[in-house]
Motif scaffolding. Structure first.
Motif, mmCIF file in Angstrom:
data_model
loop_
_atom_site.group_PDB
_atom_site.id
_atom_site.type_symbol
_atom_site.label_atom_id
_atom_site.label_comp_id
_atom_site.label_asym_id
_atom_site.label_seq_id
_atom_site.Cartn_x
_atom_site.Cartn_y
_atom_site.Cartn_z
ATOM 1 N N GLY A 1 -24.319 -2.860 -32.285
ATOM 2 C CA GLY A 1 -23.085 -3.447 -31.773
ATOM 3 C C GLY A 1 -23.254 -4.627 -30.844
ATOM 4 N N VAL A 2 -24.441 -4.822 -30.266
ATOM 5 C CA VAL A 2 -24.574 -5.865 -29.248
ATOM 6 C C VAL A 2 -24.440 -7.269 -29.847
ATOM 7 N N ALA A 3 -24.692 -7.407 -31.144
ATOM 8 C CA ALA A 3 -24.563 -8.718 -31.791
ATOM 9 C C ALA A 3 -23.284 -8.829 -32.622
ATOM 10 N N ALA A 4 -22.450 -7.783 -32.637
ATOM 11 C CA ALA A 4 -21.275 -7.733 -33.507
ATOM 12 C C ALA A 4 -20.061 -8.343 -32.813
ATOM 13 N N VAL A 5 -20.119 -9.621 -32.507
ATOM 14 C CA VAL A 5 -19.053 -10.281 -31.755
ATOM 15 C C VAL A 5 -17.740 -10.283 -32.540
ATOM 16 N N GLU A 6 -17.779 -10.759 -33.769
ATOM 17 C CA GLU A 6 -16.554 -10.847 -34.577
ATOM 18 C C GLU A 6 -16.037 -9.465 -34.959
ATOM 19 N N GLU A 7 -16.949 -8.551 -35.247
ATOM 20 C CA GLU A 7 -16.550 -7.219 -35.686
ATOM 21 C C GLU A 7 -15.871 -6.438 -34.557
ATOM 22 N N VAL A 8 -16.375 -6.569 -33.347
ATOM 23 C CA VAL A 8 -15.743 -5.894 -32.215
ATOM 24 C C VAL A 8 -14.362 -6.483 -31.949
ATOM 25 N N ALA A 9 -14.254 -7.810 -32.052
ATOM 26 C CA ALA A 9 -12.948 -8.456 -31.866
ATOM 27 C C ALA A 9 -11.949 -7.950 -32.912
ATOM 28 N N TYR A 10 -12.405 -7.797 -34.128
ATOM 29 C CA TYR A 10 -11.538 -7.294 -35.202
ATOM 30 C C TYR A 10 -11.116 -5.855 -34.936
ATOM 31 N N ALA A 11 -12.040 -5.022 -34.478
ATOM 32 C CA ALA A 11 -11.716 -3.628 -34.169
ATOM 33 C C ALA A 11 -10.630 -3.552 -33.104
ATOM 34 N N ARG A 12 -10.713 -4.404 -32.109
ATOM 35 C CA ARG A 12 -9.704 -4.404 -31.054
ATOM 36 C C ARG A 12 -8.350 -4.873 -31.593
ATOM 37 N N GLN A 13 -8.358 -5.829 -32.520
ATOM 38 C CA GLN A 13 -7.109 -6.280 -33.132
ATOM 39 C C GLN A 13 -6.405 -5.127 -33.861
ATOM 40 N N LEU A 14 -7.201 -4.222 -34.436
ATOM 41 C CA LEU A 14 -6.638 -3.102 -35.183
ATOM 42 C C LEU A 14 -6.159 -1.978 -34.283
ATOM 43 N N GLY A 15 -6.459 -2.046 -32.983
ATOM 44 C CA GLY A 15 -5.986 -1.039 -32.049
ATOM 45 C C GLY A 15 -7.064 -0.182 -31.414
ATOM 46 N N ALA B 1 -10.232 2.566 -39.216
ATOM 47 C CA ALA B 1 -8.937 2.434 -38.545
ATOM 48 C C ALA B 1 -7.843 3.169 -39.306
ATOM 49 N N ALA B 2 -7.958 3.192 -40.623
ATOM 50 C CA ALA B 2 -6.949 3.847 -41.447
ATOM 51 C C ALA B 2 -7.022 5.373 -41.348
ATOM 52 N N GLN B 3 -8.108 5.890 -40.789
ATOM 53 C CA GLN B 3 -8.308 7.341 -40.722
ATOM 54 C C GLN B 3 -7.843 7.957 -39.404
ATOM 55 N N VAL B 4 -7.495 7.113 -38.418
ATOM 56 C CA VAL B 4 -7.120 7.627 -37.100
ATOM 57 C C VAL B 4 -5.778 7.045 -36.675
ATOM 58 N N ARG B 5 -5.163 7.667 -35.694
ATOM 59 C CA ARG B 5 -3.940 7.125 -35.119
ATOM 60 C C ARG B 5 -4.318 6.231 -33.934
ATOM 61 N N MET B 6 -3.651 5.151 -33.807
ATOM 62 C CA MET B 6 -3.954 4.202 -32.735
ATOM 63 C C MET B 6 -3.052 4.443 -31.525
ATOM 64 N N PRO B 7 -3.547 4.146 -30.307
ATOM 65 C CA PRO B 7 -4.883 3.618 -30.025
ATOM 66 C C PRO B 7 -5.950 4.703 -30.172
ATOM 67 N N ALA B 8 -7.152 4.274 -30.533
ATOM 68 C CA ALA B 8 -8.292 5.180 -30.668
ATOM 69 C C ALA B 8 -9.495 4.519 -30.011
ATOM 70 N N LEU B 9 -10.534 5.302 -29.814
ATOM 71 C CA LEU B 9 -11.735 4.796 -29.149
ATOM 72 C C LEU B 9 -12.882 4.723 -30.145
ATOM 73 N N LEU B 10 -13.506 3.575 -30.212
ATOM 74 C CA LEU B 10 -14.684 3.362 -31.051
ATOM 75 C C LEU B 10 -15.893 3.175 -30.135
ATOM 76 N N ILE B 11 -16.899 4.035 -30.286
ATOM 77 C CA ILE B 11 -18.125 3.935 -29.497
ATOM 78 C C ILE B 11 -19.274 3.646 -30.452
ATOM 79 N N THR B 12 -20.005 2.600 -30.213
ATOM 80 C CA THR B 12 -21.192 2.329 -31.023
ATOM 81 C C THR B 12 -22.423 2.855 -30.300
ATOM 82 N N VAL B 13 -23.379 3.336 -31.070
ATOM 83 C CA VAL B 13 -24.671 3.736 -30.517
ATOM 84 C C VAL B 13 -25.768 3.091 -31.351
ATOM 85 N N ASP B 14 -26.764 2.545 -30.662
ATOM 86 C CA ASP B 14 -27.913 1.901 -31.318
ATOM 87 C C ASP B 14 -27.497 0.703 -32.175
#
Length: 582
Positions: free
Chosen positions: A153-167, A138-151
């Motif tokens: 992320g399907v179990a990363a409930v808390e981590e995805v929520a945190y990513a959205r909080q950061l923008g 998050a510190a490397q990009v300007r927000m809003p930005a798009l994060l795409i996971t491949v292979d």
């Protein structure tokens, strides 16, 4: 019980179809009888269905719109495209994750999007999304930005929520089995979702990424950004799909079969500089590339980077556009692979010895722990143990992170035993697990090791029969040289690609004399003569069979192999089992 995998019983594959059924199919399709027999054994006795199997076409692929959340995922990417948002593709460190990352990064760059990638270091971060890494990204990009996971992320409930909080806006693409609670992403592509109508759930991670690229392409054509003629030809990405799908041991059926068959054609062209350079290092500079070449030559070299904590090497190789740069990176990968093999050899010897003791004790599921095993090679060691004993295997080692008393490991299975299902039933002893039917990863507290070991072995014993490692099943008993005819050899290739769900056939020749048998290291090399033609053969690890091969006629179970050596194509036999003829 003999602790080594010595096979003494040859059995024909079970089939409910008679010879007349096989002959009828052969006549309808104009194919040799042995090929029709092999098709019927795979449940393909109807001519139309068998023809689709033999000649898969890209036009038969289900469309991307069949996948749940595809429109929402494409919406997010279109928004990022229109607003010039920065994009980060977060992948995984294995071949599937690396291939998926390269595919999406390459495709999005055709739209001139600002795309970056991140592959976790398995020795430091481990698998999947992590909160601290998300903060760093998050510190490397300007927000809003798009994060795409491949292979992942399907179990990363808390981590995805945190990513959205950061923008971040988040699109998850994954193929691992979802948990009950899905992450709160803007879109989640996973054909294994319970609410997903996609007709084939067993895509690889790179397969899902390919479908996302396809969905974006369709949208841009509909909106007039591209015409059908000017839009990128997605077939050029299928070399990456073939790499990840084969390496991740996905079923070689239906959608995967179509994708991989076409992908092998693209791989054989060696048009991608990184693929060309990798083939040069792997001794694949000529001839067709087959699925087994991915499994045994290409994938280990790509995986070596991730196993030793250098996944960026593989990404750079597959993304680079210059031949000289590709050769330089491929040489570095080759060095990493040699280092991996040295580390693997030491751990494998120790694991085989421990596994042998467990087999002698009657265990039907093997859990082997080595405190000093390198965490990057436990999956390979598990595969070696499965090959040696024919039993599902978990290899564990100490977590190299800051945590103490934590074990991490990897498991491999065999057809008919879903490893993830077994681990789910052992869930009370595990901190986390995930994967597929044939391969999985897990974490547990060291204090739970004994309980987990006993439960895993007991559950496997309910499925694995006591004589499983004592049998070799052959598919077709050949009459003289019928399977060496030019017509059969040419049509036999139509069965490829072989893999999970479409195993490579085993043939049987009876009352055969092996010519000039000799030892090559621990292998048995021989020749056979049929219809005045000499064919070469080898039995890997079969040096102890030399005396039998010299003294009498034998029953030979083998697989047919086509290879190219100095521009000349030849047929070889790879022995599966040799026993004296009664």
């Amino acid at each position: 019980m003999n602790p080594t995998k010595t096979v003494s019983v040859l059995q024909p594959v079970r089939t409910s179809h008679d010879l007349r059924t096989h002959q009828k199919l052969a006549e309808k399709l104009g194919i040799p009888l042995p090929l029709a027999t092999l098709l019927c054994q795979r449940g393909l006795c109807e001519a139309e269905e068998a023809a689709r199997f033999l000649h898969p076409q890209l036009a038969q692929l289900p469309p991307p719109e069949k996948m749940q959340d595809m429109d929402r995922a494409v919406d997010q990417i279109m928004r990022a495209f229109q607003e010039r948002q920065q994009v980060i593709v977060h992948g995984d460190y294995d071949v599937d994750g690396i291939s998926a990352t390269v595919l999406l990064v390459s495709f999005l760059k055709t739209l001139d999007m600002d795309v970056r990638w991140h592959i976790p270091n398995r020795l430091v971060e481990g698998y999947g999304l992590h909160r601290d890494v998300i903060g760093s990204l998050a510190a490397q990009v300007r927000m809003p930005a798009l994060l795409i996971t491949v292979d992942c992320g399907v179990a990363a409930v808390e981590e995805v929520a945190y990513a959205r909080q950061l923008g971040f806006n988040v699109v998850v693409t994954d193929h691992h089995l979802p948990t009950e609670t899905l992450p709160p992403a803007e879109a989640l592509l996973n054909p294994r979702r319970k609410d997903c109508g996609f007709p084939f759930p067993a895509l690889s991670g790179v397969g899902v990424a390919f479908y996302l690229a396809w969905g974006i392409r369709n949208r841009l054509i509909r909106e007039g950004f591209w015409s059908r003629e000017s839009a990128p030809n997605l077939k050029r990405y299928l070399d990456l799909v073939a790499l990840g799908t084969v390496a991740d041991v996905m079923p070689m059926l239906e959608t995967n079969r179509i994708l991989v068959r076409a992908g092998l054609e693209v791989l054989t062209e060696r048009a991608r500089p990184g693929i060309w350079a990798l083939c040069e290092q792997a001794g694949l500079s000529e001839g067709r590339i087959r699925a087994e070449d991915i499994g045994y030559r290409l994938a280990p070299r790509i995986n070596a980077a991730g196993r030793l904590g250098k996944p960026e090497l593989a990404i750079r190789l597959l993304l680079c556009q210059e031949a000289d740069e590709a050769l330089e990176i491929a040489a570095s990968l080759e060095q990493a692979n040699l280092e991996r093999r040295t580390i693997e050899g030491r751990s494998t010897d120790d694991a085989l010895e421990k596994a042998r003791d467990l087999v002698v004790a009657g265990k039907r599921g093997l859990v082997v722990y080595g405190a000093d095993y390198h965490p990057g090679i436990v999956g390979i060691v598990a595969s070696r143990v499965v090959d040696a004993f024919g039993l599902p295997t978990i290899i564990l080692t100490r977590d190299t992170g800051e945590s103490t008393g934590i074990l991490k490991g990897s498991g491999r299975s065999l057809e008919g035993l879903n490893l993830c299902d077994i681990l789910k039933r052992c869930g009370k002893h595990l901190m986390q697990y995930g994967g597929h039917a044939m391969a999985a990863g897990l974490t547990l507290e060291e204090s739970r090791l004994q309980e987990f070991t006993e439960m895993f072995s007991r559950l496997c014993a309910e499925i694995v029969s006591g004589d499983r490692e004592g049998r070799v099943v052959y598919d077709y008993q050949a009459k003289s040289a019928e399977i060496f005819s030019r017509q059969f050899i040419q049509t036999y290739e139509w069965l490829e690609p072989f893999g999970e769900g479409n195993p490579e056939p085993v043939f049987l020749l009876d009352r055969l004399r092996l010519l000039q048998p000799e030892i090559l290291k621990e292998h048995l090399r021989f020749r056979i003569k049929l219809n005045n033609t000499i064919y070469r053969g080898i039995g890997f690890g079969m040096a102890p069979k030399l005396s039998q091969a010299r003294s009498r006629s034998v029953r030979l179970a083998f697989r047919l192999k086509r290879s190219v050596y100095r521009g000349e194509e030849r047929i070889e036999l790879h022995a599966v089992h040799i026993e004296p003829t009664d």
